[in-house]
Design an enzyme around this catalytic site. Structure first.
Site, short mmCIF file in Angstrom:
data_model
loop_
_atom_site.label_atom_id
_atom_site.label_comp_id
_atom_site.label_asym_id
_atom_site.label_seq_id
_atom_site.Cartn_x
_atom_site.Cartn_y
_atom_site.Cartn_z
CG ASN A 19 -1.52 1.33 1.53
OD1 ASN A 19 -2.47 1.76 0.88
ND2 ASN A 19 -0.94 2.03 2.51
CB SER A 38 -3.77 4.82 -8.77
OG SER A 38 -4.42 6.03 -9.11
CE1 TYR A 47 0.34 7.74 -6.68
CE2 TYR A 47 -1.38 7.77 -8.36
CZ TYR A 47 -0.98 7.49 -7.07
OH TYR A 47 -1.87 6.96 -6.17
CB ALA A 60 5.30 5.66 -15.21
CE LYS A 92 0.01 4.10 -6.81
NZ LYS A 92 0.13 3.21 -5.63
CB ILE A 107 -9.38 7.20 -1.17
CG1 ILE A 107 -9.55 6.22 -2.34
CG2 ILE A 107 -9.90 6.61 0.13
CD1 ILE A 107 -10.97 5.86 -2.71
P1 NAP Z 1 -1.07 8.61 2.61
O1 NAP Z 1 -2.23 9.13 3.37
O2 NAP Z 1 -0.05 9.59 2.13
O3 NAP Z 1 -0.36 7.46 3.46
C1 NAP Z 1 0.74 6.77 2.92
C2 NAP Z 1 1.53 6.13 4.03
O4 NAP Z 1 2.65 5.46 3.41
C3 NAP Z 1 2.11 7.14 5.01
O5 NAP Z 1 1.97 6.68 6.32
C4 NAP Z 1 3.56 7.21 4.59
O6 NAP Z 1 4.46 7.52 5.65
C5 NAP Z 1 3.82 5.80 4.12
N1 NAP Z 1 4.99 5.74 3.26
C6 NAP Z 1 5.40 6.63 2.34
N2 NAP Z 1 6.54 6.25 1.78
C7 NAP Z 1 6.89 5.08 2.37
C8 NAP Z 1 7.99 4.21 2.23
N3 NAP Z 1 8.98 4.45 1.37
N4 NAP Z 1 8.02 3.10 3.01
C9 NAP Z 1 7.04 2.83 3.90
N5 NAP Z 1 5.98 3.64 4.08
C10 NAP Z 1 5.90 4.75 3.33
O7 NAP Z 1 -1.55 7.82 1.29
P2 NAP Z 1 -2.96 7.11 0.96
O8 NAP Z 1 -3.83 8.11 0.30
O9 NAP Z 1 -3.46 6.35 2.13
O10 NAP Z 1 -2.47 6.11 -0.19
C11 NAP Z 1 -2.16 4.76 0.08
C12 NAP Z 1 -1.97 4.06 -1.26
O11 NAP Z 1 -3.15 4.20 -2.04
C13 NAP Z 1 -0.82 4.63 -2.10
O12 NAP Z 1 -0.17 3.60 -2.79
C14 NAP Z 1 -1.54 5.54 -3.07
O13 NAP Z 1 -0.81 5.74 -4.25
C15 NAP Z 1 -2.80 4.73 -3.30
N6 NAP Z 1 -3.91 5.51 -3.82
C16 NAP Z 1 -4.45 6.52 -3.09
C17 NAP Z 1 -5.52 7.24 -3.61
C18 NAP Z 1 -6.17 8.36 -2.84
O14 NAP Z 1 -7.04 9.03 -3.42
N7 NAP Z 1 -5.84 8.60 -1.58
C19 NAP Z 1 -6.00 6.95 -4.89
C20 NAP Z 1 -5.43 5.91 -5.61
C21 NAP Z 1 -4.39 5.19 -5.07
P3 NAP Z 1 4.97 9.03 5.87
O15 NAP Z 1 3.90 9.72 6.64
O16 NAP Z 1 6.25 8.83 6.64
O17 NAP Z 1 5.19 9.61 4.50
#
Ligand code: NAP
Length: 253
Positions: A89, A151, A163, A165, A167, A196
């Site tokens: 994730n 995504s 991003y 590329a 995903k 989200i």
């Molecule tokens: P988020 O709120 O930014 O949370 C991401 C978490 O991942 C944070 O706790 C972050 O820690 C941690 N992280 C970042 N880099 C890391 C690394 N190198 N190693 C370990 N942990 C790491 O993101 P989210 O919105 O929940 O997204 C989660 C996933 O869903 C991602 O893959 C994102 O691309 C995907 N996604 C999200 C959405 C959306 O709309 N939110 C849509 C499509 C896909 P830090 O706080 O230390 O940075």
């Protein structure tokens, strides 16, 4: 898979979708290994999961760093003695246009740092965690489930060369690994969320968010729990492998 008593690792579990995933599977009775780069957020997720009565342990780890991933997964299997599930994730955004033009002049470009950081975490990180998890599932558990978070941007979203590329690569690797790992009892699936309600989206500029979300057919952002629910389906349905579930309120890129 009946996840009760199983060991499931969630990367990026400190907040957002990762925290919801951890809570969802803890609520279903799975023991949880939580990986993240933020110690305080990790501890909060761990404590919330532990309240359900399962074993929850946190591991400070960078998904993009090979030594860090190997070390964390060694610790997980040392602590739990098995590994049944991985949810890839962890992800970041560093958005920029390929070239930014103002009044006919190129005034900016996506930098190498923006490109590389997203590829490192969102693509290489998924590869590393899946590789290390698959090795341990084969040798310790005789099977398992890997779910990658892709995504809807994998179809190509303006401002997200890096991003999109990464995903798209995640979706492709899901198919590769489903084919390679089925013989070892490992299923591999993906979810492709739309927009989200997480800190990642809260960090977007309001006008950019408004532009991106106004065409959503269901007219709202998704909730992290709705993504966790879809990942739960992939774990529980033993016929599911090699596919990507879209959970996006009907939005298409
Ligand atoms: P988020 O709120 O930014 O949370 C991401 C978490 O991942 C944070 O706790 C972050 O820690 C941690 N992280 C970042 N880099 C890391 C690394 N190198 N190693 C370990 N942990 C790491 O993101 P989210 O919105 O929940 O997204 C989660 C996933 O869903 C991602 O893959 C994102 O691309 C995907 N996604 C999200 C959405 C959306 O709309 N939110 C849509 C499509 C896909 P830090 O706080 O230390 O940075």
């Amino acid at each position: 898979m009946d996840v009760r008593g199983k060991t499931i690792v969630v990367t990026g579990a400190g907040r957002g979708i990762g925290r919801s995933l951890a809570q969802h599977f803890a609520g279903k009775g799975a023991n949880i290994g939580l990986l993240d780069t933020n110690a305080d957020d990790l501890a909060a997720t761990r404590d919330q999961c532990a309240q359900t009565g399962v074993i929850a342990r946190s591991y400070l780890a960078d998904a993009a760093n090979e030594d860090s991933v190997v070390g964390a997964l060694d610790q997980v299997t040392g602590d739990f003695g098995r590994l049944d599930g991985l949810i890839n994730n962890a992800g970041i955004v560093r958005d920029a246009m390929l070239v930014k033009v103002k009044d006919g002049q190129v005034v900016g470009k996506m930098t190498m740092a923006q490109w590389q950081s997203v590829i490192d975490v969102n693509l290489t990180g998924v590869f590393l965690c899946a590789r290390e998890a698959a090795q341990r599932m084969i040798t310790l558990t005789g099977g398992g489930v890997i779910v990658n978070v892709s995504s809807i941007s994998r179809a190509g979203n303006a401002g997200q060369t890096n991003y999109s590329a990464a995903k798209a690569g995640v979706a492709a690797m899901t198919v590769v690994w489903a084919k390679e790992l089925a013989r070892y009892g490992i299923r591999v699936g993906a979810v492709a969320p739309g927009f989200i309600r997480t800190p990642m989206v809260a960090g977007m500029k309001p006008e950019a968010l408004q532009k991106m979300t106004s065409p959503i057919p269901l007219g709202r952002l998704g909730e992290p729990e709705e993504i966790a629910h879809a990942v739960g389906f992939i774990f529980e349905n033993d016929l599911f492998t090699g596919r990507c579930v879209e959970v996006d309120a009907g939005l298409r890129m």
